[in-house]
Design a protein around this motif. Structure first.
Motif, mmCIF file in Angstrom:
data_model
loop_
_atom_site.group_PDB
_atom_site.id
_atom_site.type_symbol
_atom_site.label_atom_id
_atom_site.label_comp_id
_atom_site.label_asym_id
_atom_site.label_seq_id
_atom_site.Cartn_x
_atom_site.Cartn_y
_atom_site.Cartn_z
ATOM 1 N N GLN A 1 6.664 17.417 61.495
ATOM 2 C CA GLN A 1 7.632 18.271 60.812
ATOM 3 C C GLN A 1 9.029 17.816 61.190
ATOM 4 O O GLN A 1 9.348 17.682 62.374
ATOM 5 C CB GLN A 1 7.441 19.742 61.195
ATOM 6 C CG GLN A 1 6.105 20.319 60.753
ATOM 7 C CD GLN A 1 5.951 21.780 61.125
ATOM 8 O OE1 GLN A 1 6.521 22.241 62.108
ATOM 9 N NE2 GLN A 1 5.181 22.506 60.349
ATOM 10 N N TYR A 2 9.855 17.562 60.177
ATOM 11 C CA TYR A 2 11.221 17.067 60.378
ATOM 12 C C TYR A 2 12.221 18.032 59.754
ATOM 13 O O TYR A 2 11.939 18.667 58.746
ATOM 14 C CB TYR A 2 11.413 15.709 59.693
ATOM 15 C CG TYR A 2 10.677 14.540 60.285
ATOM 16 C CD1 TYR A 2 11.328 13.639 61.127
ATOM 17 C CD2 TYR A 2 9.351 14.293 59.962
ATOM 18 C CE1 TYR A 2 10.666 12.528 61.632
ATOM 19 C CE2 TYR A 2 8.681 13.186 60.468
ATOM 20 C CZ TYR A 2 9.341 12.309 61.309
ATOM 21 O OH TYR A 2 8.688 11.209 61.806
ATOM 22 N N GLU A 3 13.429 18.070 60.339
ATOM 23 C CA GLU A 3 14.521 18.853 59.755
ATOM 24 C C GLU A 3 15.866 18.276 60.199
ATOM 25 O O GLU A 3 16.025 17.917 61.369
ATOM 26 C CB GLU A 3 14.443 20.312 60.168
ATOM 27 C CG GLU A 3 15.535 21.184 59.557
ATOM 28 C CD GLU A 3 15.451 22.645 59.927
ATOM 29 O OE1 GLU A 3 16.308 23.434 59.464
ATOM 30 O OE2 GLU A 3 14.524 23.019 60.690
ATOM 31 N N ILE A 4 16.796 18.173 59.263
ATOM 32 C CA ILE A 4 18.187 17.855 59.612
ATOM 33 C C ILE A 4 18.836 19.152 60.073
ATOM 34 O O ILE A 4 18.971 20.099 59.288
ATOM 35 C CB ILE A 4 18.942 17.252 58.423
ATOM 36 C CG1 ILE A 4 18.264 15.955 57.964
ATOM 37 C CG2 ILE A 4 20.408 16.959 58.813
ATOM 38 C CD1 ILE A 4 18.883 15.340 56.723
ATOM 39 N N ALA B 1 12.345 16.616 65.198
ATOM 40 C CA ALA B 1 10.993 16.426 64.686
ATOM 41 C C ALA B 1 9.972 16.761 65.761
ATOM 42 O O ALA B 1 10.206 16.541 66.954
ATOM 43 C CB ALA B 1 10.801 14.989 64.208
ATOM 44 N N ILE B 2 8.834 17.272 65.324
ATOM 45 C CA ILE B 2 7.713 17.602 66.203
ATOM 46 C C ILE B 2 6.454 16.971 65.620
ATOM 47 O O ILE B 2 6.226 17.014 64.409
ATOM 48 C CB ILE B 2 7.519 19.126 66.333
ATOM 49 C CG1 ILE B 2 8.743 19.767 66.989
ATOM 50 C CG2 ILE B 2 6.267 19.445 67.141
ATOM 51 C CD1 ILE B 2 8.672 21.287 67.052
ATOM 52 N N ALA B 3 5.633 16.381 66.491
ATOM 53 C CA ALA B 3 4.331 15.852 66.098
ATOM 54 C C ALA B 3 3.251 16.605 66.865
ATOM 55 O O ALA B 3 3.336 16.741 68.091
ATOM 56 C CB ALA B 3 4.235 14.363 66.394
ATOM 57 N N THR B 4 2.238 17.098 66.170
ATOM 58 C CA THR B 4 1.142 17.814 66.810
ATOM 59 C C THR B 4 -0.184 17.172 66.415
ATOM 60 O O THR B 4 -0.359 16.704 65.292
ATOM 61 C CB THR B 4 1.133 19.302 66.429
ATOM 62 O OG1 THR B 4 1.070 19.422 64.999
ATOM 63 C CG2 THR B 4 2.385 19.994 66.929
ATOM 64 N N SER B 5 -1.099 17.142 67.367
ATOM 65 C CA SER B 5 -2.441 16.607 67.129
ATOM 66 C C SER B 5 -3.396 17.303 68.089
ATOM 67 O O SER B 5 -2.997 18.172 68.871
ATOM 68 C CB SER B 5 -2.468 15.098 67.360
ATOM 69 O OG SER B 5 -2.360 14.809 68.748
ATOM 70 N N LYS C 1 14.263 19.585 54.990
ATOM 71 C CA LYS C 1 13.024 19.551 55.765
ATOM 72 C C LYS C 1 11.992 18.695 55.039
ATOM 73 O O LYS C 1 11.987 18.627 53.814
ATOM 74 C CB LYS C 1 12.458 20.958 55.955
ATOM 75 C CG LYS C 1 13.355 21.921 56.708
ATOM 76 C CD LYS C 1 12.687 23.289 56.822
ATOM 77 C CE LYS C 1 13.570 24.283 57.552
ATOM 78 N NZ LYS C 1 12.921 25.612 57.674
ATOM 79 N N TRP C 2 11.108 18.081 55.803
ATOM 80 C CA TRP C 2 10.018 17.318 55.203
ATOM 81 C C TRP C 2 8.895 17.154 56.220
ATOM 82 O O TRP C 2 9.060 17.475 57.402
ATOM 83 C CB TRP C 2 10.494 15.955 54.703
ATOM 84 C CG TRP C 2 11.009 15.006 55.743
ATOM 85 C CD1 TRP C 2 10.332 13.975 56.326
ATOM 86 C CD2 TRP C 2 12.326 14.999 56.335
ATOM 87 N NE1 TRP C 2 11.141 13.320 57.225
ATOM 88 C CE2 TRP C 2 12.362 13.923 57.245
ATOM 89 C CE3 TRP C 2 13.466 15.786 56.174
ATOM 90 C CZ2 TRP C 2 13.486 13.631 58.002
ATOM 91 C CZ3 TRP C 2 14.597 15.496 56.927
ATOM 92 C CH2 TRP C 2 14.603 14.425 57.823
ATOM 93 N N THR C 3 7.750 16.679 55.752
ATOM 94 C CA THR C 3 6.586 16.482 56.615
ATOM 95 C C THR C 3 6.034 15.080 56.412
ATOM 96 O O THR C 3 6.370 14.379 55.450
ATOM 97 C CB THR C 3 5.488 17.513 56.315
ATOM 98 O OG1 THR C 3 5.082 17.380 54.944
ATOM 99 C CG2 THR C 3 5.990 18.931 56.570
ATOM 100 N N TRP C 4 5.163 14.699 57.316
ATOM 101 C CA TRP C 4 4.490 13.407 57.250
ATOM 102 C C TRP C 4 3.248 13.503 58.111
ATOM 103 O O TRP C 4 3.103 14.442 58.919
ATOM 104 C CB TRP C 4 5.446 12.309 57.770
ATOM 105 C CG TRP C 4 4.928 10.916 57.691
ATOM 106 C CD1 TRP C 4 4.374 10.312 56.599
ATOM 107 C CD2 TRP C 4 4.892 9.934 58.741
ATOM 108 N NE1 TRP C 4 4.011 9.020 56.893
ATOM 109 C CE2 TRP C 4 4.318 8.762 58.199
ATOM 110 C CE3 TRP C 4 5.304 9.927 60.071
ATOM 111 C CZ2 TRP C 4 4.133 7.600 58.944
ATOM 112 C CZ3 TRP C 4 5.129 8.779 60.817
ATOM 113 C CH2 TRP C 4 4.555 7.629 60.261
#
Length: 273
Positions: free
Chosen positions: A206-209, A229-233, A178-181
Motif C-alpha cells: 500500500q502506497y500513499e503520497i 509504503a507498507i508491505a505485508t505478507s 494512493k495505490w497498491t501493488w
C-alpha cells in the motif's frame, strides 16, 4: 493516457507521446507499448526525464540493526561473501556506497525476454579497496507519464530489500494519491541474518503520497514528494519512506526491514547531462 500534474512530465508527453501508448498491467504498473515495427534498442529510454542513458546516481548507505546500532558491510572475497561488522572495524573492504547507472539500450535483456519493457540500470558497490568492479548486476526501472517504478539494489546484503516496498511513485503527483501493488517472493531471498521461510510468499503493498517538502541533502535543498509504503505478507511487515524529486528521482529511501533493522540510502552525487 494517464493524467499528471508535473510540468516536466507533461511537456515530455506533448513531445513524444505519439511514439507509444501507455497500458496498465495486471499488477497496476503503467508501461509503454510501442508499435511492433519499432525495434530501437533504446526505445524505453528515450522518453525518460530522470533515468537517461549514461546518468549515474551515487548513494551513501547505512544499516542500523534492530538494537539501533550502526553496522557496516564487509566484503570477504571476490565472490562477494559478506558480514556485518562494527563501525570501529571499518577497513578497505567495507561498503558505504551504492552506485546506480543507466545503461544504453536493453543490454541483451530483450533477446532473453522478448516482452521486456524496462530501462536497464546497473548497480555497483565501491569500497575503499577499489572493489568497485567486484560486484556488478543489472535490473530495470520503468519511467513514463503514469509512474516511476524501480528495482532496488538486491545483491548480497541488499537482498534484504526484496521484502520491502520497491521505490514507486504514481500519477497524479499530489498529496493523497494512493495505490497498491503485489509481488510473489521465493525463498531464494531468505537469509538467516534477517528471515528464513520456505516456498513462495506474496507481498501486498500500500502506497500513499503523504507530503511535499524540502529535503536538505548533499546536492542541496530539494523539493520532494514523500511516499509512505507498507508491505505485508505471511512472514511479517516492512516499510519504506521515499523522497522523490522530479529532477533526481528517489533522493532518499528509508527502509524498515523484516527483522526491525533499518536501511537508509541517500543521494550524494549525480553524474550526467
Amino acid at each position: 493516457m494517464v493524467a499528471i500534474t508535473s510540468h516536466s512530465f507533461a511537456q515530455r508527453n506533448m513531445e513524444i507521446a505519439q511514439d507509444y501508448k501507455l497500458e496498465l498491467e495486471e499488477d497496476g504498473i503503467v508501461v509503454e507499448v510501442f508499435d511492433s515495427t519499432n525495434i530501437d534498442d533504446s526505445r524505453y529510454n528515450k522518453n525518460n526525464v530522470i533515468f537517461r542513458e549514461g546518468v549515474s546516481f551515487h548513494y551513501k548507505f547505512e544499516h542500523i540493526d534492530k538494537n539501533n546500532e550502526q553496522r557496516y558491510i564487509e566484503y570477504i572475497d571476490s565472490l562477494a561473501h559478506w558480514n556485518f561488522i562494527p563501525v570501529r572495524d571499518f577497513n578497505k573492504n567495507t561498503i558505504k556506497q551504492v552506485n546506480i547507472t543507466v545503461e544504453k539500450g536493453l543490454q541483451g535483456f530483450g533477446k532473453r525476454f522478448p516482452d521486456y519493457n524496462q530501462t536497464i540500470i546497473a548497480y555497483t558497490y565501491p569500497t575503499q579497496g577499489d572493489y568497485v568492479g567486484s560486484i556488478r548486476s543489472s535490473s530495470g526501472v520503468i519511467e513514463n507519464e503514469g509512474n516511476i517504478w524501480m528495482h532496488p539494489p538486491r545483491d548480497n546484503y541488499f537482498e534484504i530489500l526484496e521484502l520491502n516496498p520497491f521505490p514507486y511513485i504514481k500519477a497524479p503527483y499530489q498529496i493523497g494519491t494512493k495505490w497498491t501493488w503485489s509481488l510473489k517472493i521465493g525463498d531464494y531471498w531468505a537469509d538467516g541474518r534477517w528471515k528464513l521461510w520456505k516456498g513462495t510468499i506474496q507481498n501486498e503493498y500500500q502506497y500513499e503520497i503523504v507530503d511535499y517538502k524540502t529535503l536538505n541533502v548533499k546536492l542541496g535543498p530539494l523539493d520532494c514528494y514523500v511516499i509512505e509504503a507498507i508491505a505485508t505478507s505471511s512472514i511479517g511487515e516492512t516499510q519504506l519512506r521515499a523522497y522523490f524529486n522530479e529532477t533526481y528521482g528517489f533522493v532518499r529511501l528509508e527502509y524498515i526491514n523484516i527483522d526491525g533493522s533499518k536501511t537508509n540510502l541517500e543521494l550524494i552525487n549525480f553524474l550526467g547531462s
